[in-house]
Design a protein around this motif. Sequence first.
Motif, short mmCIF file in Angstrom:
data_model
loop_
_atom_site.label_atom_id
_atom_site.label_comp_id
_atom_site.label_asym_id
_atom_site.label_seq_id
_atom_site.Cartn_x
_atom_site.Cartn_y
_atom_site.Cartn_z
N PRO A 79 0.79 -1.12 0.06
CA PRO A 79 -0.07 -0.03 0.04
C PRO A 79 0.88 1.21 0.15
CG PRO A 79 -0.21 -1.10 2.30
CD PRO A 79 0.93 -1.97 1.29
N ASN A 80 0.42 2.29 -0.74
CA ASN A 80 1.17 3.57 -0.62
C ASN A 80 0.13 4.73 0.00
OD1 ASN A 80 3.35 5.42 -1.04
ND2 ASN A 80 2.10 6.32 -2.73
N PRO A 81 -0.08 4.62 1.13
CA PRO A 81 -1.01 5.53 1.88
C PRO A 81 -1.03 6.98 1.48
CG PRO A 81 0.07 4.34 3.65
CD PRO A 81 0.83 4.16 2.18
N ASP A 82 0.10 7.67 1.14
CA ASP A 82 0.30 8.97 0.73
C ASP A 82 -0.77 9.45 -0.51
OD1 ASP A 82 2.14 9.19 2.50
OD2 ASP A 82 4.05 9.32 1.13
N ASP A 83 -0.95 8.51 -1.52
CA ASP A 83 -1.67 8.71 -2.31
C ASP A 83 -2.80 7.93 -2.57
OD1 ASP A 83 -0.62 6.98 -3.64
OD2 ASP A 83 0.00 8.12 -5.63
N ASN A 84 -2.85 7.01 -1.58
CA ASN A 84 -4.24 6.06 -1.81
C ASN A 84 -4.25 5.18 -2.78
OD1 ASN A 84 -6.23 5.36 -0.35
ND2 ASN A 84 -7.60 7.29 -0.43
N THR A 85 -2.88 4.64 -3.24
CA THR A 85 -2.73 3.68 -4.36
C THR A 85 -1.96 2.74 -3.55
OG1 THR A 85 -0.64 4.78 -5.31
CG2 THR A 85 -2.51 5.65 -6.08
N HIS A 86 -1.67 1.69 -4.62
CA HIS A 86 -0.59 0.74 -4.08
C HIS A 86 0.40 0.78 -5.27
CE1 HIS A 86 -3.75 -0.91 -1.43
NE2 HIS A 86 -3.11 -1.78 -1.12
N GLU A 87 1.62 0.04 -4.87
CA GLU A 87 2.64 -0.07 -5.55
C GLU A 87 3.31 -1.56 -5.72
OE1 GLU A 87 6.45 1.22 -4.59
OE2 GLU A 87 6.32 1.18 -2.50
N VAL A 88 3.52 -1.69 -6.98
CA VAL A 88 4.28 -3.08 -7.32
C VAL A 88 5.68 -2.93 -7.49
CG1 VAL A 88 4.18 -4.80 -8.93
CG2 VAL A 88 2.14 -3.38 -8.96
N ARG A 89 6.34 -3.34 -6.16
CA ARG A 89 7.76 -3.30 -6.33
C ARG A 89 8.46 -4.54 -7.27
NH1 ARG A 89 9.47 1.44 -4.43
NH2 ARG A 89 11.51 0.49 -4.85
N LEU A 90 9.42 -4.40 -7.91
CA LEU A 90 9.77 -5.54 -8.99
C LEU A 90 11.13 -6.07 -8.56
CD1 LEU A 90 8.79 -4.17 -12.34
CD2 LEU A 90 7.58 -5.91 -11.00
N PHE A 91 11.52 -7.25 -8.28
CA PHE A 91 12.66 -7.76 -8.01
C PHE A 91 13.20 -8.66 -8.92
CE2 PHE A 91 10.02 -6.74 -4.15
CZ PHE A 91 10.76 -6.25 -3.28
N VAL A 92 14.76 -8.49 -9.31
CA VAL A 92 15.21 -9.34 -10.30
C VAL A 92 16.47 -9.93 -9.23
CG1 VAL A 92 16.82 -9.16 -12.19
CG2 VAL A 92 15.02 -7.53 -12.11
N TRP A 104 14.53 -3.74 -8.19
CA TRP A 104 14.96 -3.36 -9.40
C TRP A 104 14.60 -1.82 -9.56
CZ3 TRP A 104 18.14 -4.79 -13.52
CH2 TRP A 104 18.05 -4.16 -14.64
N ILE A 105 13.71 -1.41 -8.77
CA ILE A 105 12.95 -0.19 -8.92
C ILE A 105 13.87 0.86 -8.22
CG2 ILE A 105 11.05 1.26 -8.39
CD1 ILE A 105 9.13 -0.92 -9.18
N GLU A 106 14.52 0.42 -7.13
CA GLU A 106 15.29 1.03 -6.14
C GLU A 106 14.59 2.31 -5.24
OE1 GLU A 106 18.83 2.45 -8.50
OE2 GLU A 106 19.63 0.28 -8.51
N ALA A 107 15.27 2.52 -4.31
CA ALA A 107 14.68 3.64 -3.36
C ALA A 107 14.51 4.99 -4.26
CB ALA A 107 15.40 3.81 -2.14
N GLY A 108 13.75 5.61 -3.78
CA GLY A 108 13.37 6.93 -4.70
C GLY A 108 12.53 7.01 -5.62
N HIS A 109 12.16 5.78 -5.95
CA HIS A 109 10.80 5.70 -7.14
C HIS A 109 9.88 4.89 -6.43
CE1 HIS A 109 13.49 7.12 -10.44
NE2 HIS A 109 12.31 7.49 -10.82
N LEU A 110 8.58 5.20 -6.78
CA LEU A 110 7.66 4.03 -6.37
C LEU A 110 7.24 3.07 -7.49
CD1 LEU A 110 4.80 6.77 -4.99
CD2 LEU A 110 5.96 4.86 -3.73
N GLY A 111 6.67 2.05 -7.25
CA GLY A 111 6.44 1.06 -8.10
C GLY A 111 4.91 1.66 -8.81
#
Length: 186
Positions: free
Chosen positions: A10-23, A28-35
């Motif tokens: 969950p990303n409560p800041d904007d009421n969305t969710h985010e998909v983190r991707l792992f390789v 792979w998305i790294e800190a600083g970006h949201l999925g």
Amino acid sequence: MSNLSYQILPNPDDNTHEVRLFVDGIDWIEAGHLGLDPPDLVRELTREHRNHLTIGRCGCGVLGCDDLVVDVQRKLYSVEWSCLNRKSAVFDAEHFDSFVATLVKDNSWEPVGRTVERHLNEIFAGRKTGDGYAFDWSSTRVEPNVMTLSVTKNGHQKLLQFSWDGETVASALSRGQQFLQKQFND
Ligand SMILES: [Zn+2]
């Protein structure tokens, strides 16, 4: 060949969710970006001619602000992702396709409001109001216990709303069906 996996948070800041991707287990998305929000990522992964794929959005949450885009090279047996400042990742094409299929089917992350949105988006898709406005999207996240529908005609947007109990899919769907019959009779 690398392994691709994901986690939905969950990303409560904007009421969305985010998909983190792992390789191979590394984010792979790294800190600083949201999925991306899951339906947005599904749309990216399932559209035709995808030489570029947006897999991350700016930390502020807005798509188009500072997107993380990968170049995609699809061959017969492999899918390669490359982007600046990261080592390329090569996936077995079958592994990649089954990753996408799993993500497309995964509704386990959804709070009830998101399940309701998914069903209503299907029910209202392609429908028009009596005065000719076409359905765009539904959201349970604008106001509590209120379903908001966006409709447009010639670039002019209107928001339509109806109430639901905020708790059950059945309540939302029966209210949605009534609303559809009354307002979307074109
Ligand atoms: Zn931003």
